[in-house]
Scaffold this active site. Sequence first.
Site, mmCIF file in Angstrom:
data_model
loop_
_atom_site.group_PDB
_atom_site.id
_atom_site.type_symbol
_atom_site.label_atom_id
_atom_site.label_comp_id
_atom_site.label_asym_id
_atom_site.label_seq_id
_atom_site.Cartn_x
_atom_site.Cartn_y
_atom_site.Cartn_z
ATOM 1 N N GLU B 62 0.819 -1.216 0.000
ATOM 2 C CA GLU B 62 0.000 0.000 0.000
ATOM 3 C C GLU B 62 0.855 1.270 0.000
ATOM 4 O OE1 GLU B 62 -0.103 -2.423 2.223
ATOM 5 O OE2 GLU B 62 -2.031 -3.454 1.941
ATOM 6 N N SER B 63 2.127 1.200 -0.244
ATOM 7 C CA SER B 63 3.084 2.316 -0.411
ATOM 8 C C SER B 63 4.323 2.102 0.475
ATOM 9 C CB SER B 63 2.457 3.693 -0.241
ATOM 10 O OG SER B 63 1.527 3.932 -1.316
ATOM 11 N N HIS B 68 13.942 7.846 9.731
ATOM 12 C CA HIS B 68 15.335 8.260 9.907
ATOM 13 C C HIS B 68 15.463 8.745 11.342
ATOM 14 C CE1 HIS B 68 15.764 7.984 5.587
ATOM 15 N NE2 HIS B 68 14.675 8.693 5.469
ATOM 16 N N CYS B 83 -2.133 3.783 0.718
ATOM 17 C CA CYS B 83 -3.277 3.975 -0.175
ATOM 18 C C CYS B 83 -4.317 2.910 0.159
ATOM 19 C CB CYS B 83 -2.858 3.919 -1.647
ATOM 20 S SG CYS B 83 -2.116 2.375 -2.147
#
Lengths: 142, 142
Positions: B62-63, B68, B83
Amino acid sequence: MQALGRQILAEFFHCDGQILNSVDAVKMFMQEAAAISQAHIVQSVFHLFNPHGVSGVVVIAESHFAIHTWPEYRYAAVDLFTCGEQVDPWKAFEFLKTSFKANKVMTMEIKRGQMDVKGTELHYKPPLIKTNKDLVLTEASA
Amino acid sequence: MQALGRQILAEFFHCDGQILNSVDAVKMFMQEAAAISQAHIVQSVFHLFNPHGVSGVVVIAESHFAIHTWPEYRYAAVDLFTCGEQVDPWKAFEFLKTSFKANKVMTMEIKRGQMDVKGTELHYKPPLIKTNKDLVLTEASA
């Protein structure tokens, strides 16, 4: 207030749908974008989805470049997250805009890790490396 | 205007610095966050930098979820890009906030790929898979 990093969120509309559905092309352009912006590539992962669409991330020493494409809408969402002053994510943006033949773009630049550290230098993560070849990581797991 | 995806940009301040400097812990929490939000993990890449700091991305169908960390500032930048309606990135956010012991957070939710396609259903990339085990990709290159 200083910031540890900055991130460009780019919306690429009206692109070349064939390019956006080619995992090889998208990977090549994203890696080239990293090189153009003077980033140091650590690892790249790209996948072509069924029935269509490419997702990929170029992990760079200075953070990451990510992309998700919807060829059926000729649209790509691109994130260009960098830290340090040596990398210019806007060079990557301009290169990708041309490469994907985007006829409409929208961008937003966001500061990440804003801190009140006046008078002291912020440390950026990747000051130790020069090129991809002599990249030294103390540990890596994938 | 509908949107193809949404993205939470999360700023985690005043975290546990030791956790943020453990590539194993950060990777575990990010993968767990993906599972909690009902996302389907495609690939994970995590690196520990010298002298400190972790960068990593969980590519999901879904992405992606990206992080970091700057342990020296007890700070982590987290992106939760999803998404489709089945994945709830806010569940991932709440889990990570607790896991990193963040005492101060800032978030921004951004719609990605907004389009005027009233009356037609937007297609999301990953409707074909159920679990990580039976994930089928037509092509993958890393």
